[in-house]
Design a protein around this motif. Sequence first.
Motif, PDB file in Angstrom:
ATOM      1  N   GLN A 108       0.865  -1.318   0.044  1.00  0.00           N
ATOM      2  CA  GLN A 108      -0.100   0.038  -0.189  1.00  0.00           C
ATOM      3  C   GLN A 108       1.069   1.077  -0.234  1.00  0.00           C
ATOM      4  OE1 GLN A 108      -2.953  -0.395  -0.025  1.00  0.00           O
ATOM      5  NE2 GLN A 108      -3.191  -2.385  -0.426  1.00  0.00           N
ATOM      6  N   GLU A 109       2.520   0.914   0.188  1.00  0.00           N
ATOM      7  CA  GLU A 109       2.970   2.427   0.430  1.00  0.00           C
ATOM      8  C   GLU A 109       3.172   2.191  -0.858  1.00  0.00           C
ATOM      9  OE1 GLU A 109       5.233   2.616   4.224  1.00  0.00           O
ATOM     10  OE2 GLU A 109       4.088   0.704   4.325  1.00  0.00           O
ATOM     11  N   VAL A 110       2.751   3.193  -1.893  1.00  0.00           N
ATOM     12  CA  VAL A 110       3.641   3.505  -3.554  1.00  0.00           C
ATOM     13  C   VAL A 110       4.830   4.587  -3.114  1.00  0.00           C
ATOM     14  CG1 VAL A 110       2.847   4.658  -5.574  1.00  0.00           C
ATOM     15  CG2 VAL A 110       0.754   3.030  -4.519  1.00  0.00           C
ATOM     16  N   ASP A 111       5.025   5.449  -1.975  1.00  0.00           N
ATOM     17  CA  ASP A 111       5.809   6.406  -1.959  1.00  0.00           C
ATOM     18  C   ASP A 111       7.347   5.930  -1.877  1.00  0.00           C
ATOM     19  OD1 ASP A 111       7.123   8.877  -1.529  1.00  0.00           O
ATOM     20  OD2 ASP A 111       7.897   7.703   0.545  1.00  0.00           O
ATOM     21  N   LYS A 112       7.328   4.539  -1.052  1.00  0.00           N
ATOM     22  CA  LYS A 112       8.282   3.179  -1.252  1.00  0.00           C
ATOM     23  C   LYS A 112       8.651   2.845  -2.596  1.00  0.00           C
ATOM     24  CE  LYS A 112       8.826   1.904   3.226  1.00  0.00           C
ATOM     25  NZ  LYS A 112       7.524   2.566   3.854  1.00  0.00           N
TER      26      LYS A 112
END
Length: 896
Positions: free
Chosen positions: A377-381
């Motif tokens: 869920q962490e697209v920033d990563k």
Amino acid sequence: MMEASSDAEMDRVLAEAKVNFKRNAFNMTKAMDEDNMQESLRFSAAMLSELRTSQLSPQKYYELYMMIFDQLADVEAFFGDERSKGRTYAELYEMVQHAGNVLPRLYLMVAVGCLYIKSGEAPAREILKDLVELCKGVQHPTRGLFLRSYLCQRSRTLLPDSSAPAPEGKVPQEGGANGVQQMSGGTIADSLDFLLSNFVEMNKLWVRMQHQGTARDREKREIERQQLADLVGRNLTYISQLDGLGFDMYSQQVLPRVMEQIISCKDDIAQQYLFQAVVQCFPDAFHLDTLGVLLNALPELQPGVKVHTVLAGLMDRLARYAATDAASLSRLTSMHAFDRFKDAISHILMAQTTMPPADAVEMYAALMNFTGSVHPQEVDKVNQVLAAAHSALAGRGLSGDLRAERALVALLTTPITKYDVSTALGLSEYPILMALLRQRTHKDLATRIVQTVLRTETRIADPGKVTALFRFIQPLVYDAPPQAGAGAHPGAMMTIDDLDDEDVQNEQTLVARVLHSLHAPDPDMQLQLLQVAQQQLFLGGMRRLRHTLPALGFATLRLVRRVTGGEAAKTVTAEALLQWLLQQCTTLADVPEPLMALRLLLAGALAASEEAQGLEMLAYSFFEQAFMLYEEAVSDQRARITALHSIVGTLHRCHCFGPENRDTLVQNACGYASKLLRRGDQCRAVCMASRLSWQDDAKPDPAGGANGCPPVRDAKRVMACLQRALKIANAAKQQAVASSSPFKLASLAGAAPAPAPLLGAATPASQQHPLGLFVEVLNHYLLYLDAGLEEFTPSAVQLLINKVQEEVESDVAAAHSLQQQYQQQQQQQQQQQQASGGEQGAVGSNVLGPLTEALRYWLSTARHIEFQKASADGKIKEKYLQLQLKPLPEMKHLLA
């Protein structure tokens, strides 16, 4: 001893060794059967002496070793029998030490020593320590590795596996963990010391192989070392299988010594294999708690080690572990595993400045897969991975490395397949990293992105994401200057001018389809999406716009329907949208793509008339531009006919024009019909133009009010048009009579007859024949008779029917005579060909194709009249009953 010079020499040495082995094994078995200890030991040592050879490759040595290994089971059984006869294992252990050569002696000592431990007569720790030290006497790499492998394999079930020492001198009991026997005289610490000592010595022997022989045989030695890798790795496998091994013991005793040995050996092959063995052998929970030790060791590995493979294996294993254990997932998150892996990759790249670009990309690809599994869920990563990959590759470039390019494509494909495309469009670093690809590969990836958007039916509703999408697929949209580090020479860049028309069409069709994926919930936002798309499309040049601008135009029309259909819009109006569409049509005409521009103009005119309501002047502007295009840009006759049909059909449906504007447009359309080149085209176009003077009722608007001006109903102008069409048909007949001859008519032979057309549907072959033109006019008479126009009385229609029937009788008689002449000519030609021995030509089955199709057209009309007489209701039936048809002449021979 001399090394074997060839495979043939090794085969000879192996064959001799097998012969000697079989002879000594036979004599050994015979001595055992005779209970002759001295002879048994002598022949056993002789049999084992065959393993002293250094002339065999590891593969062939293994073949010989396995034969002897099977016989050693008989030796152990013999020693067991001797123990039952009163000899102690201590005596046997001492007795085998008198063997003449060290290698046979050590094999026999291992065999007896394992029985000695198993019996409980001696502490396991002392025997194992003794054996592992004595094996140092064999320093030849191949012989030493197989000897220590035999020691490790035979003693694996005898290793002490508890933290507290068992009482010495007690016979071992069955039922230990994993089905092994619990040995006395030691603890698990002694087992670890034994296995680790054996591992260290075996690794030294294995590494030593790399430095023997000449540089010319380096590749061969590396292959041989790969074949022996499993012997060294077994020690780690056996350590991991000890039930008493806990994390504290692993982290304090096992891992430090193993890591020390891996790093200190400074050998590419050994470091690669052993590090992977550590990752695969020991539990995932251990790796989770010792992640720092493993990651810190990676930069210290040799440059030749494929660190990306090791790191990928570690990340994949932890990701799978997290997928099956929620606690481990939270541990990975709390310990910031992602950041630690990213930092480790950075340190590796700084330590190994010569690492190939492909290896660097594959490390980031592994990190991308880890991120998708652990932090879905962490697209920033994901964006951080892309940024780190770009930072690492920007200075190195791909250097034309195809493997690196394939790895980068795999890295860039992961976000698209793992997440939906709309989410992936938020990755700001994605197009920057894409720019490092060669243009051809960049374009292939852009095509894949477009296909994913279309396949998944993604709807993009944000202007920023539309801009991002066009950045993602930039190679398909416009030609960009080469980027530094893209791995391609500027001279190798392809532009739109280097592509043929088919390639351009295929590419731009995909881009055009993407425009229909832009969909916002409200019209104002939808207009912004289309405006952003237009800005990007205009960068592509005229060759691209001819394929993409029509899609933008039809998307604008769809937005017009949304606005006129009642969707709330704050600033967008149908008039503004149609004005924008008019500008698009002007640009499309300049491309040039006149026919598509004309089609869009007519669609815009219809929308301004019937959907936007009250935009008479704007609709007139659309028709004005369409007429100008028709006059100036459409020169092909077929295209002019098609365009004129579209103009008349659209104008017929428009109800917004006042009398003055409409008369101007109708007169121009009728003028175009009269200026077509062929008489048949003129006749049919004038018939069609007659409908401009008799409109259907307008479609009611949603509010229930009147929609535009009243429909035009001018029966006299309709009759005038059709009278003019009759004159053109008569002129066509006179022209046909003046220009026809038997040879000319014979050349009109067409394809096989088509099925009979429906009423009003003239086939191509009948369109130019005079009879077909008369039938075309008659069909329009019948159309207006059904509509109830006063001028079209049954008597007027009957006059035209009589005219058609006269033409049918005349044409059938003439055609019958002409067909007989043609058949006679064909028979004469066939007879001449048979007499000369030549090939026979095919006899024409239908030399009057246009006439035949015209007759079929008339038959279809006649059937319609008879059908209306029988089935119509009320006044229409009364009118048709007044129509009289003559019996049809015999014409089966023409329709066959």
